[in-house]
Design a protein around this motif. Structure first.
Motif, mmCIF file in Angstrom:
data_model
loop_
_atom_site.group_PDB
_atom_site.id
_atom_site.type_symbol
_atom_site.label_atom_id
_atom_site.label_comp_id
_atom_site.label_asym_id
_atom_site.label_seq_id
_atom_site.Cartn_x
_atom_site.Cartn_y
_atom_site.Cartn_z
ATOM 1 N N UNK A 15 10.855 -2.221 -0.038
ATOM 2 C CA UNK A 15 10.222 -3.098 0.939
ATOM 3 C C UNK A 15 10.916 -4.448 0.834
ATOM 4 N N UNK A 16 11.536 -4.871 1.939
ATOM 5 C CA UNK A 16 12.304 -6.128 1.956
ATOM 6 C C UNK A 16 11.467 -7.328 2.377
ATOM 7 N N UNK A 17 10.406 -7.067 3.161
ATOM 8 C CA UNK A 17 9.572 -8.161 3.663
ATOM 9 C C UNK A 17 8.263 -7.579 4.174
ATOM 10 N N UNK A 18 7.290 -8.456 4.351
ATOM 11 C CA UNK A 18 6.057 -8.080 5.020
ATOM 12 C C UNK A 18 6.246 -8.470 6.474
ATOM 13 N N UNK A 19 5.949 -7.551 7.371
ATOM 14 C CA UNK A 19 6.194 -7.753 8.798
ATOM 15 C C UNK A 19 4.867 -7.660 9.543
ATOM 16 N N UNK A 20 4.246 -8.800 9.836
ATOM 17 C CA UNK A 20 2.955 -8.787 10.517
ATOM 18 C C UNK A 20 1.910 -8.099 9.658
ATOM 19 N N UNK A 21 1.432 -6.960 10.125
ATOM 20 C CA UNK A 21 0.424 -6.219 9.366
ATOM 21 C C UNK A 21 1.037 -5.071 8.585
ATOM 22 N N UNK A 22 2.376 -5.046 8.497
ATOM 23 C CA UNK A 22 3.035 -3.934 7.826
ATOM 24 C C UNK A 22 4.185 -4.377 6.937
ATOM 25 N N UNK A 23 5.178 -3.510 6.853
ATOM 26 C CA UNK A 23 6.245 -3.649 5.869
ATOM 27 C C UNK A 23 7.601 -3.446 6.529
ATOM 28 N N UNK A 24 8.614 -4.143 6.050
ATOM 29 C CA UNK A 24 9.969 -3.950 6.537
ATOM 30 C C UNK A 24 10.784 -3.288 5.431
ATOM 31 N N UNK A 71 -4.034 -0.278 -0.932
ATOM 32 C CA UNK A 71 -5.294 -0.041 -0.221
ATOM 33 C C UNK A 71 -5.546 -1.016 0.924
ATOM 34 N N UNK A 72 -4.528 -1.709 1.391
ATOM 35 C CA UNK A 72 -4.705 -2.652 2.491
ATOM 36 C C UNK A 72 -4.763 -4.074 1.988
ATOM 37 N N UNK A 73 -5.540 -4.912 2.684
ATOM 38 C CA UNK A 73 -5.603 -6.334 2.366
ATOM 39 C C UNK A 73 -6.262 -6.621 1.019
ATOM 40 N N UNK A 74 -7.137 -5.739 0.591
ATOM 41 C CA UNK A 74 -7.835 -5.936 -0.679
ATOM 42 C C UNK A 74 -7.818 -4.644 -1.495
ATOM 43 N N UNK A 75 -8.050 -4.781 -2.770
ATOM 44 C CA UNK A 75 -8.127 -3.619 -3.645
ATOM 45 C C UNK A 75 -9.429 -2.870 -3.389
ATOM 46 N N UNK A 76 -9.307 -1.580 -3.161
ATOM 47 C CA UNK A 76 -10.451 -0.690 -2.994
ATOM 48 C C UNK A 76 -10.173 0.521 -3.870
ATOM 49 N N UNK A 93 -2.320 7.766 -10.900
ATOM 50 C CA UNK A 93 -2.581 7.017 -9.671
ATOM 51 C C UNK A 93 -2.875 5.580 -10.046
ATOM 52 N N UNK A 94 -2.263 4.659 -9.315
ATOM 53 C CA UNK A 94 -2.496 3.230 -9.514
ATOM 54 C C UNK A 94 -2.832 2.635 -8.166
ATOM 55 N N UNK A 95 -4.010 2.065 -8.027
ATOM 56 C CA UNK A 95 -4.424 1.441 -6.780
ATOM 57 C C UNK A 95 -4.366 -0.074 -6.907
ATOM 58 N N UNK A 96 -3.930 -0.719 -5.836
ATOM 59 C CA UNK A 96 -3.892 -2.179 -5.740
ATOM 60 C C UNK A 96 -3.796 -2.539 -4.269
ATOM 61 N N UNK A 97 -3.967 -3.808 -3.938
ATOM 62 C CA UNK A 97 -3.812 -4.159 -2.529
ATOM 63 C C UNK A 97 -2.365 -3.861 -2.115
ATOM 64 N N UNK A 98 -2.133 -3.697 -0.821
ATOM 65 C CA UNK A 98 -0.831 -3.217 -0.350
ATOM 66 C C UNK A 98 0.314 -4.180 -0.620
ATOM 67 N N UNK A 99 0.070 -5.474 -0.573
ATOM 68 C CA UNK A 99 1.144 -6.429 -0.897
ATOM 69 C C UNK A 99 1.564 -6.275 -2.364
ATOM 70 N N UNK A 100 0.596 -6.200 -3.239
ATOM 71 C CA UNK A 100 0.898 -6.027 -4.663
ATOM 72 C C UNK A 100 1.601 -4.698 -4.900
ATOM 73 N N UNK A 101 1.174 -3.650 -4.209
ATOM 74 C CA UNK A 101 1.806 -2.336 -4.378
ATOM 75 C C UNK A 101 3.264 -2.363 -3.922
ATOM 76 N N UNK A 102 3.540 -3.054 -2.815
ATOM 77 C CA UNK A 102 4.921 -3.160 -2.331
ATOM 78 C C UNK A 102 5.798 -3.898 -3.335
ATOM 79 N N UNK A 103 5.271 -4.961 -3.915
ATOM 80 C CA UNK A 103 6.044 -5.696 -4.929
ATOM 81 C C UNK A 103 6.214 -4.862 -6.199
ATOM 82 N N UNK A 120 -1.287 1.398 2.795
ATOM 83 C CA UNK A 120 -2.117 1.172 3.978
ATOM 84 C C UNK A 120 -1.701 -0.137 4.633
ATOM 85 N N UNK A 121 -1.951 -0.306 5.935
ATOM 86 C CA UNK A 121 -1.603 -1.547 6.629
ATOM 87 C C UNK A 121 -2.233 -2.762 5.953
ATOM 88 N N UNK A 122 -1.580 -3.888 6.121
ATOM 89 C CA UNK A 122 -2.046 -5.112 5.478
ATOM 90 C C UNK A 122 -3.350 -5.637 6.055
#
Length: 124
Positions: A15-24, A71-76, A93-103, A120-122
């Motif tokens: 993942x190179x960047x966050x693009x709106x509600x998703x990932x690049x 899991x999206x914008x927040x950890x679920x 299995x490791x769950x975290x919010x999607x930004x953290x998972x991408x990093x 999941x979408x951001x």
């Protein structure tokens, strides 16, 4: 947000960047994403509470060390049935919010770890 341009030594998508509600990934924007060490593909995820092993066949087939669930914008917490089904196959299995998972994906792939991810979408 732009992320590192470095490719992991073991290759594969990053993942190179966050693009709106998703990932690049490369030049392609994805709202939701399945990632293996070899490929990143668009994904139409079910509601998180409905997520089951049947929704992740390409990830399970590669027998990764573990699957990152963004899991999206927040950890679920992911469904208990999914956790048990993966553990029965010796897949963590490791769950975290999607930004953290991408990093985390980038860091772990730079270490050469054999992992998979379902992001999941951001805005989810």
């Amino acid at each position: 947000m732009r992320m590192s341009e470095d490719s992991p030594p073991s290759g594969g998508p990053i993942v190179r960047a966050f693009a709106g509600t998703g990932f690049r990934v490369g030049e392609t924007a994805h709202r939701a994403l399945l990632m293996t060490v070899e490929a990143a593909t668009d994904w139409a995820p079910p509601a998180l509470g409905d997520l089951a092993i049947e929704h992740l066949p390409s990830l399970v087939a590669m027998q990764p060390e573990f699957i990152l669930i963004g899991t999206g914008a927040t950890l679920v917490r992911p469904p208990v049935a999914l956790v048990k089904a993966l553990e029965a196959r010796r897949i963590g299995i490791e769950a975290m919010d999607s930004r953290a998972a991408a990093r985390a994906w980038g860091v772990l792939r730079n270490e050469g770890r054999q992992i998979a991810a379902a992001l999941y979408p951001l805005d989810a």
